[in-house]
Design a protein around this motif. Structure first.
Motif, PDB file in Angstrom:
ATOM      1  N   GLY A  70      92.008  13.993 -69.422  1.00  0.00           N
ATOM      2  CA  GLY A  70      91.404  15.188 -69.373  1.00  0.00           C
ATOM      3  C   GLY A  70      91.251  16.292 -68.001  1.00  0.00           C
ATOM      4  N   SER A  71      91.623  15.333 -67.036  1.00  0.00           N
ATOM      5  CA  SER A  71      91.714  15.823 -65.452  1.00  0.00           C
ATOM      6  C   SER A  71      92.747  16.844 -65.236  1.00  0.00           C
ATOM      7  N   GLY A  72      93.797  16.996 -66.138  1.00  0.00           N
ATOM      8  CA  GLY A  72      94.654  18.015 -65.830  1.00  0.00           C
ATOM      9  C   GLY A  72      96.165  17.653 -65.441  1.00  0.00           C
ATOM     10  N   LYS A  73      96.266  16.142 -65.418  1.00  0.00           N
ATOM     11  CA  LYS A  73      97.646  15.646 -64.926  1.00  0.00           C
ATOM     12  C   LYS A  73      98.638  16.106 -65.910  1.00  0.00           C
ATOM     13  N   THR A  74      98.485  15.852 -67.110  1.00  0.00           N
ATOM     14  CA  THR A  74      99.623  16.556 -67.892  1.00  0.00           C
ATOM     15  C   THR A  74     100.063  17.728 -67.768  1.00  0.00           C
ATOM     16  N   THR A  75      99.054  18.663 -67.679  1.00  0.00           N
ATOM     17  CA  THR A  75      99.212  19.987 -67.560  1.00  0.00           C
ATOM     18  C   THR A  75     100.110  20.240 -66.014  1.00  0.00           C
TER      19      THR A  75
ATOM     20  N   PHE B 282      93.241  27.757 -69.403  1.00  0.00           N
ATOM     21  CA  PHE B 282      93.394  27.536 -70.903  1.00  0.00           C
ATOM     22  C   PHE B 282      92.235  28.174 -71.528  1.00  0.00           C
TER      23      PHE B 282
ATOM     24  N   ARG C 213     102.055  18.781 -76.671  1.00  0.00           N
ATOM     25  CA  ARG C 213     100.672  18.672 -76.976  1.00  0.00           C
ATOM     26  C   ARG C 213     100.497  18.406 -78.405  1.00  0.00           C
TER      27      ARG C 213
ATOM     28  N   LEU D  91     103.247  23.105 -74.272  1.00  0.00           N
ATOM     29  CA  LEU D  91     102.060  23.577 -75.357  1.00  0.00           C
ATOM     30  C   LEU D  91     102.785  22.754 -76.725  1.00  0.00           C
TER      31      LEU D  91
HETATM   32  N1  LIG Z   1      97.066  24.077 -75.059  1.00  0.00           N
HETATM   33  C1  LIG Z   1      95.909  23.774 -74.604  1.00  0.00           C
HETATM   34  N2  LIG Z   1      94.721  24.738 -74.940  1.00  0.00           N
HETATM   35  C2  LIG Z   1      93.790  24.474 -74.489  1.00  0.00           C
HETATM   36  N3  LIG Z   1      93.141  23.336 -73.670  1.00  0.00           N
HETATM   37  C3  LIG Z   1      94.080  22.800 -73.073  1.00  0.00           C
HETATM   38  C4  LIG Z   1      95.408  22.677 -73.523  1.00  0.00           C
HETATM   39  N4  LIG Z   1      96.161  21.756 -72.809  1.00  0.00           N
HETATM   40  C5  LIG Z   1      95.488  21.182 -72.195  1.00  0.00           C
HETATM   41  N5  LIG Z   1      94.199  21.585 -72.613  1.00  0.00           N
HETATM   42  C6  LIG Z   1      93.010  20.916 -71.748  1.00  0.00           C
HETATM   43  O1  LIG Z   1      93.212  20.968 -70.244  1.00  0.00           O
HETATM   44  C7  LIG Z   1      92.549  19.883 -69.954  1.00  0.00           C
HETATM   45  C8  LIG Z   1      93.706  19.031 -69.053  1.00  0.00           C
HETATM   46  O2  LIG Z   1      94.224  18.232 -70.159  1.00  0.00           O
HETATM   47  P1  LIG Z   1      95.685  17.355 -69.805  1.00  0.00           P
HETATM   48  O3  LIG Z   1      96.389  18.298 -68.655  1.00  0.00           O
HETATM   49  O4  LIG Z   1      96.266  16.923 -70.991  1.00  0.00           O
HETATM   50  O5  LIG Z   1      94.819  16.225 -69.146  1.00  0.00           O
HETATM   51  P2  LIG Z   1      95.245  14.696 -68.695  1.00  0.00           P
HETATM   52  O6  LIG Z   1      96.631  14.556 -69.006  1.00  0.00           O
HETATM   53  O7  LIG Z   1      94.869  14.403 -67.374  1.00  0.00           O
HETATM   54  O8  LIG Z   1      94.619  13.819 -69.751  1.00  0.00           O
HETATM   55  C9  LIG Z   1      92.064  19.259 -71.006  1.00  0.00           C
HETATM   56  O9  LIG Z   1      90.592  19.393 -70.829  1.00  0.00           O
HETATM   57  C10 LIG Z   1      92.656  19.785 -72.234  1.00  0.00           C
HETATM   58  O10 LIG Z   1      91.543  19.735 -73.415  1.00  0.00           O
END
Ligand SMILES: Nc1ncnc2c1ncn2[C@@H]1O[C@H](COP(=O)(O)OP(=O)(O)O)[C@@H](O)[C@H]1O
Ligand SMILES: [Mg+2]
Lengths: 402, 230
Positions: free
Chosen positions: B45-50, B12, A399, A396
């Motif tokens: 925004g597909s969730g890769k980083t998450t 999230f 980001r 978190l």
């Molecule tokens: N801390 C957070 N709070 C709310 N939404 C989040 C948070 N982190 C990621 N998101 C949302 O989760 C989705 C996936 O994000 P992310 O994993 O960064 O995607 P990617 O890396 O594929 O671009 C996005 O819609 C992003 O806005």
């Protein structure tokens, strides 16, 4: 050097403006803590010394000196008037019931003396009966004063064996007294015969007309009384005030409590200010840490991706706080020390209260406590603010700034 | 070292909108194999980083487990997990991640210094760092502070920093984002080489040219992770 401490010192030296800001807050905090406690302790010590100096249960002064030289003025400011209690009244006082010991003092305000820029108070004591001044003098002088010898208070600018002239006659300084923080510091002490000699000289030189018609040999400026066990000080005081019209008796305890009240007020205000500044400094430190924590969050998140534990991160912040706190409080304490010592006499004058700076061990103690409090405050605040970051998931934090 | 996920997901809160809780990563199973380059592609925004943050032990999953070396990453204590990450997982996060108060070389050697100050190892890692910097074309930046670096130089520093402890697991979030074609190839060659030597390598990218390097490809779509066959 551990990783946390080396990271901390690199953070400090390479984020200079942030470090300076924090240091200034700590300087501010430690300066106030030190200067405030120094001031309060000086007042307390002054009162203690004053109480010891006074030593008598009752002080009797002539009525005519009312408004000119009150008891407070005499003992606190060293202002005496040339007013006298007659031999007849002294005899009456001695006859009052419940009195254990009576000692006369003779005060003279000199107009000119080679030692001193301003008028100086000369206090004549009777070595046979004195029970207030001599115990104090005995710290510095054990002998018997000859007729041409005097003892000087701590702030009189004359050294032992110097010769000082009063009313055309030269006197040898036999001893110099310890500092008391009261008006007595700028007084000169003599035996009864010596001061009578001075008074006669003064009369002859026409420097004063106070002695016209006064029998110098038998009169006194003040009479100090010790009350017998089993008698109330207030009863004896009242007795004197009712039966002897030309004098005014004051219970020494009431004088001290007046001063203690004044001192309580001043200490209260200073204490309040110190607490206020302390709280203010804590708030500022907390705000500064909070503001800086945005920058830190990213830093800490990166450290975590390469394997730093929460403990390490808190360690980095604590070391930073330790270094900044140490530097800041050392500077603050040094500034406060310089100011407290250099402004000693003007603080004393403006307070009009007994003021006696603490002795060296006490000063060392305040230095240590101030240092400890200032450093610990910083560490605790940094620890709390590190904890907030550490508890959050690194993912978190990473980001946040992207 | 193999890394395995069992049914992990992450929820999230959305700032606004009708339903305010959503899956950034839907419940998924996943295995990262030893000696292979695994790639995840997918739109922003597909969730890769998450997803990969959860694999690296940096983001607590809403549900499920991440198991490495037979241990559940999220039931370890913070200290154990941190130490484990330092020794075994080389993580290259998205974005600029240099520490501003350290030089490039100090940044790169930080994972080595973090646990223990063995001088011999520090020296050998220092040589390794310089070799890698040479290979990725940032050798001359050794003593430079990060604020003087370009985005691509900063990324290369982060890549070398993640590799310096020779981790068995390498996880890289868009490592070639700011790089030109030549450097992209250098970086991917380097990561491929590590996998050949036995590391488990996971790369997130949305660039098709990386396809030649992958042994296994996954695709993410709105929190769904699926095998992808060319
Ligand atoms: N801390 C957070 N709070 C709310 N939404 C989040 C948070 N982190 C990621 N998101 C949302 O989760 C989705 C996936 O994000 P992310 O994993 O960064 O995607 P990617 O890396 O594929 O671009 C996005 O819609 C992003 O806005
Ligand atoms: Mg991403």
């Amino acid at each position: 050097m551990s990783l946390a401490s080396s990271l901390a010192s690199k953070n400090i030296s390479r984020k200079l403006s942030r470090s300076i800001l924090m240091t200034v807050v700590v300087i501010f905090l430690s300066f106030t803590l030190f200067a405030g406690s120094f001031l309060i302790l000086s007042l307390q010590r002054g009162l203690k010394s004053y109480r010891e100096r006074l030593g008598a249960d009752i002080v009797v002064i002539p009525n005519s000196s009312k408004g000119h030289g009150s008891v407070d003025d005499i003992f606190l400011q060293g202002i005496t008037g040339n007013y006298y209690i007659s031999a007849k009244d002294i005899a009456k006082i001695e006859a009052v019931e419940g009195i254990e010991q009576v000692s006369r003092q003779f005060y003279l305000t000199s107009a000119k003396a080679s030692c001193c820029s301003s008028r100086i108070q000369i206090i004549g004591i009777d070595p046979e009966t004195d029970f207030t001044i001599q115990p104090w003098i005995s710290n510095n002088y054990k002998g018997t004063l000859a007729a041409d010898e005097i003892i000087v208070g701590n702030s009189v600018s004359a050294a032992v064996s110097d010769h000082v002239k009063f009313y055309g006659r030269s006197y040898r300084v036999a001893a110099k007294l310890d500092r008391t923080g009261t008006g007595l510091d700028s007084a000169v002490f003599t035996g009864m015969d010596t001061i009578r000699q001075m008074a006669e000289d003064a009369g002859n030189l026409m420097e004063t007309d106070a002695f016209t018609g006064v029998n110098i040999k038998d009169c006194a400026s003040a009479v100090l009384i010790k009350v017998k066990d089993g008698y109330q000080i207030s009863d004896v005081t009242d007795d004197i005030n009712i039966h002897i019209t030309k004098v005014q008796a004051t219970s020494a305890r009431s004088m001290i409590s007046d001063i203690a009240d004044g001192l309580g007020n001043v200490s209260g205000i200073i204490g309040f200010l110190v607490v206020l500044v302390f709280i203010l400094a804590i708030v500022i430190l907390a705000v500064v840490y909070a503001l800086l924590s945005n920058e830190r969050r990213k830093e800490f998140a990166v450290l975590r991706t390469i394997g730093a534990s929460g403990k390490m991160l808190s360690g980095v912040m604590s070391f930073e706080a330790l270094y900044i706190g140490s530097a800041g409080s050392v500077i603050g304490i040094i500034l406060a020390l310089i100011l407290s010592y250099s402004l000693e006499s003007s603080i004393k004058d403006s307070l009009e209260l007994p003021y006696l700076i603490p002795d060296v061990p006490a000063v060392i103690l305040i230095i240590l406590l101030t240092f400890l409090i200032a450093v610990l405050t910083g560490i605790v605040i940094s620890f709390i603010s590190a904890g907030k970051i550490v508890r959050k998931d690194t993912g978190l934090l990473l980001r946040e700034e992207n | 070292m193999e890394l395995r996920c069992e049914n992990i997901s992450r929820l999230f809160l959305r700032g606004s909108g009708e339903s305010n809780v959503f899956y950034a990563v839907k419940p998924s199973d996943f295995i990262l194999c030893e000696g292979k380059v695994t790639e995840i592609i997918g739109r922003s925004g597909s969730g890769k980083t998450t997803f990969i943050n959860m694999l690296s032990g940096l983001l607590t999953p809403s549900e499920g487990k991440v198991i490495v070396d037979g241990k559940d990453l999220y039931s370890m204590s913070d200290e154990d997990r941190s130490l484990f990450r330092n020794k075994h997982i080389g993580m290259i996060p998205q974005g600029q991640t240099a520490l501003g108060s350290l030089t490039v070389l100090e940044n790169i050697l930080l994972p080595v210094r973090m646990y223990g100050d063995n001088e011999d190892r520090l020296r050998s890692c220092s040589n390794k760092a310089i070799e890698l910097m040479e290979r990725l074309g940032i050798k001359e930046l050794e003593e430079v502070f990060p604020k003087e670096l370009s985005g691509g130089e900063n990324r290369r520093m982060a890549i070398i920093r993640a590799l310096i402890n020779d981790p068995e697991i390498i996880i890289a979030d868009e490592p070639t984002g700011n790089l030109d074609d030549k450097t992209t190839a250098d970086v991917l060659d380097l990561l491929k080489e590590r996998s050949v030597k036995g590391s488990s390598v996971l790369i997130v990218t949305h660039e098709k040219e990386a396809f030649n390097y992958a042994d296994i490809i996954y695709r993410m779509d709105a929190g769904d992770i699926r095998s992808y066959n060319v």
